[in-house]
Design a protein around this motif. Structure first.
Motif, PDB file in Angstrom:
ATOM      1  N   GLU A 183       0.836  -1.203   0.000  1.00 18.57           N
ATOM      2  CA  GLU A 183       0.000   0.000   0.000  1.00 18.57           C
ATOM      3  C   GLU A 183       0.873   1.256   0.000  1.00 18.57           C
ATOM      4  OE1 GLU A 183      -3.058   2.115   3.085  1.00 18.57           O
ATOM      5  OE2 GLU A 183      -3.308  -0.045   2.758  1.00 18.57           O
ATOM      6  N   MET A 184       1.973   1.215   0.760  1.00 22.05           N
ATOM      7  CA  MET A 184       2.891   2.343   0.825  1.00 22.05           C
ATOM      8  C   MET A 184       3.491   2.630  -0.548  1.00 22.05           C
ATOM      9  SD  MET A 184       6.438   2.630   2.975  1.00 22.05           S
ATOM     10  CE  MET A 184       5.685   1.636   4.269  1.00 22.05           C
ATOM     11  N   ILE A 185       3.886   1.585  -1.255  1.00 19.43           N
ATOM     12  CA  ILE A 185       4.462   1.744  -2.587  1.00 19.43           C
ATOM     13  C   ILE A 185       3.437   2.360  -3.543  1.00 19.43           C
ATOM     14  CG2 ILE A 185       5.304   0.462  -4.599  1.00 19.43           C
ATOM     15  CD1 ILE A 185       6.568  -1.499  -2.499  1.00 19.43           C
ATOM     16  N   GLU A 186       2.202   1.936  -3.435  1.00 19.76           N
ATOM     17  CA  GLU A 186       1.145   2.497  -4.281  1.00 19.76           C
ATOM     18  C   GLU A 186       0.944   3.980  -3.984  1.00 19.76           C
ATOM     19  OE1 GLU A 186      -2.040  -0.103  -3.272  1.00 19.76           O
ATOM     20  OE2 GLU A 186      -1.469  -1.655  -4.718  1.00 19.76           O
ATOM     21  N   LYS A 187       1.027   4.351  -2.709  1.00 19.62           N
ATOM     22  CA  LYS A 187       0.880   5.754  -2.324  1.00 19.62           C
ATOM     23  C   LYS A 187       2.056   6.592  -2.822  1.00 19.62           C
ATOM     24  CE  LYS A 187      -3.010   5.414  -0.073  1.00 19.62           C
ATOM     25  NZ  LYS A 187      -4.251   6.072  -0.596  1.00 19.62           N
ATOM     26  N   ILE A 188       3.254   6.009  -2.817  1.00 18.74           N
ATOM     27  CA  ILE A 188       4.429   6.716  -3.341  1.00 18.74           C
ATOM     28  C   ILE A 188       4.241   6.994  -4.823  1.00 18.74           C
ATOM     29  CG2 ILE A 188       6.900   6.495  -3.870  1.00 18.74           C
ATOM     30  CD1 ILE A 188       7.183   4.912  -1.247  1.00 18.74           C
ATOM     31  N   LEU A 189       3.744   6.007  -5.552  1.00 17.74           N
ATOM     32  CA  LEU A 189       3.522   6.167  -6.991  1.00 17.74           C
ATOM     33  C   LEU A 189       2.452   7.216  -7.287  1.00 17.74           C
ATOM     34  CD1 LEU A 189       3.634   2.406  -8.075  1.00 17.74           C
ATOM     35  CD2 LEU A 189       5.299   4.172  -8.670  1.00 17.74           C
ATOM     36  N   GLU A 190       1.498   7.360  -6.368  1.00 18.68           N
ATOM     37  CA  GLU A 190       0.417   8.332  -6.554  1.00 18.68           C
ATOM     38  C   GLU A 190       0.809   9.736  -6.114  1.00 18.68           C
ATOM     39  OE1 GLU A 190      -2.782   6.783  -4.265  1.00 18.68           O
ATOM     40  OE2 GLU A 190      -3.135   5.053  -5.570  1.00 18.68           O
ATOM     41  N   ALA A 191       1.866   9.855  -5.326  1.00 14.12           N
ATOM     42  CA  ALA A 191       2.242  11.143  -4.741  1.00 14.12           C
ATOM     43  C   ALA A 191       2.670  12.149  -5.801  1.00 14.12           C
ATOM     44  CB  ALA A 191       3.359  10.944  -3.725  1.00 14.12           C
ATOM     45  N   ASN A 192       2.227  13.390  -5.645  1.00  9.95           N
ATOM     46  CA  ASN A 192       2.644  14.459  -6.554  1.00  9.95           C
ATOM     47  C   ASN A 192       4.088  14.866  -6.295  1.00  9.95           C
ATOM     48  OD1 ASN A 192      -0.019  14.704  -7.687  1.00  9.95           O
ATOM     49  ND2 ASN A 192      -0.613  15.819  -5.835  1.00  9.95           N
ATOM     50  N   LEU A 193       4.448  14.896  -5.009  1.00 12.01           N
ATOM     51  CA  LEU A 193       5.777  15.349  -4.608  1.00 12.01           C
ATOM     52  C   LEU A 193       6.168  14.629  -3.325  1.00 12.01           C
ATOM     53  CD1 LEU A 193       8.074  17.424  -5.170  1.00 12.01           C
ATOM     54  CD2 LEU A 193       6.837  19.003  -3.686  1.00 12.01           C
ATOM     55  N   ILE A 194       7.421  14.249  -3.214  1.00 18.22           N
ATOM     56  CA  ILE A 194       7.901  13.513  -2.034  1.00 18.22           C
ATOM     57  C   ILE A 194       9.096  14.250  -1.446  1.00 18.22           C
ATOM     58  CG2 ILE A 194       8.805  11.322  -1.171  1.00 18.22           C
ATOM     59  CD1 ILE A 194       7.593  10.110  -3.854  1.00 18.22           C
ATOM     60  N   GLU A 195       8.976  14.644  -0.195  1.00 17.00           N
ATOM     61  CA  GLU A 195      10.113  15.269   0.498  1.00 17.00           C
ATOM     62  C   GLU A 195      10.732  14.268   1.455  1.00 17.00           C
ATOM     63  OE1 GLU A 195      11.473  19.009   3.345  1.00 17.00           O
ATOM     64  OE2 GLU A 195       9.341  18.735   2.908  1.00 17.00           O
ATOM     65  N   PHE A 196      12.048  14.139   1.416  1.00 14.94           N
ATOM     66  CA  PHE A 196      12.795  13.346   2.386  1.00 14.94           C
ATOM     67  C   PHE A 196      13.340  14.292   3.451  1.00 14.94           C
ATOM     68  CE2 PHE A 196      12.622  10.376  -1.040  1.00 14.94           C
ATOM     69  CZ  PHE A 196      12.816   9.115  -0.499  1.00 14.94           C
ATOM     70  N   ALA A 197      13.124  13.941   4.714  1.00 14.41           N
ATOM     71  CA  ALA A 197      13.591  14.787   5.810  1.00 14.41           C
ATOM     72  C   ALA A 197      14.360  13.953   6.825  1.00 14.41           C
ATOM     73  CB  ALA A 197      12.408  15.480   6.486  1.00 14.41           C
ATOM     74  N   ALA A 198      15.453  14.489   7.317  1.00 15.61           N
ATOM     75  CA  ALA A 198      16.281  13.783   8.293  1.00 15.61           C
ATOM     76  C   ALA A 198      17.203  14.783   8.980  1.00 15.61           C
ATOM     77  CB  ALA A 198      17.105  12.692   7.611  1.00 15.61           C
ATOM     78  N   MET A 199      17.729  14.384  10.128  1.00 12.05           N
ATOM     79  CA  MET A 199      18.659  15.213  10.884  1.00 12.05           C
ATOM     80  C   MET A 199      19.944  14.422  11.164  1.00 12.05           C
ATOM     81  SD  MET A 199      16.889  18.014  11.353  1.00 12.05           S
ATOM     82  CE  MET A 199      15.245  18.259  10.678  1.00 12.05           C
ATOM     83  N   GLY A 200      21.040  15.136  11.309  1.00 22.08           N
ATOM     84  CA  GLY A 200      22.286  14.514  11.763  1.00 22.08           C
ATOM     85  C   GLY A 200      22.790  13.427  10.835  1.00 22.08           C
ATOM     86  N   ASN A 201      23.134  12.269  11.445  1.00 18.89           N
ATOM     87  CA  ASN A 201      23.777  11.204  10.662  1.00 18.89           C
ATOM     88  C   ASN A 201      22.819  10.425   9.779  1.00 18.89           C
ATOM     89  OD1 ASN A 201      22.431   9.679  12.547  1.00 18.89           O
ATOM     90  ND2 ASN A 201      24.169   8.375  13.048  1.00 18.89           N
ATOM     91  N   THR A 202      21.533  10.781   9.802  1.00 21.84           N
ATOM     92  CA  THR A 202      20.583  10.134   8.888  1.00 21.84           C
ATOM     93  C   THR A 202      20.374  10.934   7.602  1.00 21.84           C
ATOM     94  OG1 THR A 202      18.718  11.170  10.029  1.00 21.84           O
ATOM     95  CG2 THR A 202      19.338   8.957  10.735  1.00 21.84           C
ATOM     96  N   ILE A 203      20.957  12.132   7.525  1.00 20.36           N
ATOM     97  CA  ILE A 203      20.821  12.953   6.321  1.00 20.36           C
ATOM     98  C   ILE A 203      21.312  12.223   5.071  1.00 20.36           C
ATOM     99  CG2 ILE A 203      21.667  15.047   5.170  1.00 20.36           C
ATOM    100  CD1 ILE A 203      21.454  16.484   7.852  1.00 20.36           C
ATOM    101  N   PRO A 204      22.461  11.502   5.111  1.00 16.15           N
ATOM    102  CA  PRO A 204      22.891  10.783   3.905  1.00 16.15           C
ATOM    103  C   PRO A 204      21.860   9.780   3.386  1.00 16.15           C
ATOM    104  CG  PRO A 204      24.706  10.921   5.462  1.00 16.15           C
ATOM    105  CD  PRO A 204      23.482  11.414   6.174  1.00 16.15           C
ATOM    106  N   ILE A 205      21.065   9.199   4.295  1.00 18.55           N
ATOM    107  CA  ILE A 205      20.027   8.255   3.870  1.00 18.55           C
ATOM    108  C   ILE A 205      18.941   8.990   3.097  1.00 18.55           C
ATOM    109  CG2 ILE A 205      18.360   6.527   4.646  1.00 18.55           C
ATOM    110  CD1 ILE A 205      20.054   6.301   7.227  1.00 18.55           C
ATOM    111  N   ALA A 206      18.570  10.187   3.578  1.00 20.70           N
ATOM    112  CA  ALA A 206      17.559  10.990   2.891  1.00 20.70           C
ATOM    113  C   ALA A 206      18.062  11.422   1.514  1.00 20.70           C
ATOM    114  CB  ALA A 206      17.206  12.207   3.742  1.00 20.70           C
ATOM    115  N   LEU A 207      19.334  11.818   1.439  1.00 21.62           N
ATOM    116  CA  LEU A 207      19.904  12.238   0.161  1.00 21.62           C
ATOM    117  C   LEU A 207      19.895  11.078  -0.838  1.00 21.62           C
ATOM    118  CD1 LEU A 207      22.998  14.312   1.387  1.00 21.62           C
ATOM    119  CD2 LEU A 207      20.732  15.151   0.753  1.00 21.62           C
TER     120      LEU A 207
END
Length: 285
Positions: free
Chosen positions: A127-151
């Motif tokens: 269901e999550m994958i279907e919602k990603i495909l339907e999304a108009n825009l997706i923002e990745f957000a993270a702080m500190g050492n998780t920023i590389p994962i968001a990038l």
């Protein structure tokens, strides 16, 4: 999620929220699980230099009603590991015992990934994958050492032709979050699930009506509770040092899994990826 989280995963997931005395109990159980199932609560408390009340609080924090239920579940998991022929490793890293130390790291890393994938609810993931495909825009957000994962996540999504955005500084993340609306999505990544700045962004997005996907170690965290979809990562870093509580490997594996499913589900993904790869190839010798 409808699957029961294992004792080991519960321990590692809640480790940072434990009091120092409770961490002593956790450390002993991680190091000597086979011995613990043969102990009484008084014996374990004595070994950990803690009170029996501390042991009881620890058991409840990892999802058990008491020490007896904790031992039953732990014994069952240990038996299952032996039946499956899983390799045994300790938490020791020693330069003079390089081969065994590397084995310890490898086994715990494998367990980390296995536990992360076992946490996935297939129906919710689809269901999550279907919602990603339907999304108009997706923002990745993270702080500190998780920023590389968001990038990395945003880059992978862009390769498939998805509209993904990310910023390396929280001020930009928050400013852009205010532009999201219904039909958009935020993918928030945090080990603790308690980053104040990230939670502020989540609150903004929630008010705007966009969907929220959380990637976190903590299934009871504020981030997990605020999310519409939860991807729970497992960690074994505490095995080696109790100040290390998050590894990028499990979260990266989830991002890679999303990428692969999206690649096969999105009709023009191959074309988009081919164009991207051709562009990159022109820069190579």
């Amino acid at each position: 999620m409808d699957r029961e989280i294992s004792i080991n995963n519960q321990i590692f997931s809640t480790y940072e929220s434990l009091y120092d005395a409770e961490k002593k109990v956790a450390d002993y159980i991680i190091a000597y699980p086979s011995e613990v199932i043969e102990m009484s609560i008084a014996e374990l408390a004595a070994q950990c230099e803690a009170s029996q009340a501390t042991v009881m609080r620890f058991c409840k924090k990892v999802g058990c009603t008491g020490f007896y239920q904790f031992k039953i579940r732990l014994a069952g998991e240990l038996r299952e590991q032996r039946e499956q022929g899983e390799q045994v490793a300790s938490n020791e890293i020693n330069l003079d015992q390089m081969e065994q130390s590397l084995q310890n790291i490898m086994v715990n890393k494998v367990e980390e990934l296995k536990a992360t994938f076992q946490n996935i609810n297939p129906a919710e993931f689809k269901e999550m994958i279907e919602k990603i495909l339907e999304a108009n825009l997706i923002e990745f957000a993270a702080m500190g050492n998780t920023i590389p994962i968001a990038l990395d996540g945003a880059y992978k999504f862009e390769q498939l032709g998805l509209q993904a955005i990310r910023f390396p500084i929280w001020e930009s993340q928050e400013a852009f979050a205010r532009t999201l609306k219904k039909g958009d999505m935020l993918i928030a990544i945090s080990a603790s699930g308690a980053s104040r700045k990230l939670l502020d962004i989540v609150k903004i997005v929630k008010k705007k009506g966009a969907l929220i996907v959380a990637i976190t170690n903590q299934h009871t965290s504020a981030l997990a509770e605020a999310s519409d979809y939860l991807l729970l990562t497992a960690t074994r870093e505490n095995v080696f040092h109790n100040q290390i509580s998050f590894t990028r490997m499990a979260a990266m594996a989830l991002i890679d899994s999303l990428f692969l499913f999206l690649f096969y589900a999105k009709r023009d993904s191959f074309e988009n990826l081919s164009v991207h790869e051709q562009s990159v190839a022109e820069e190579k010798i």
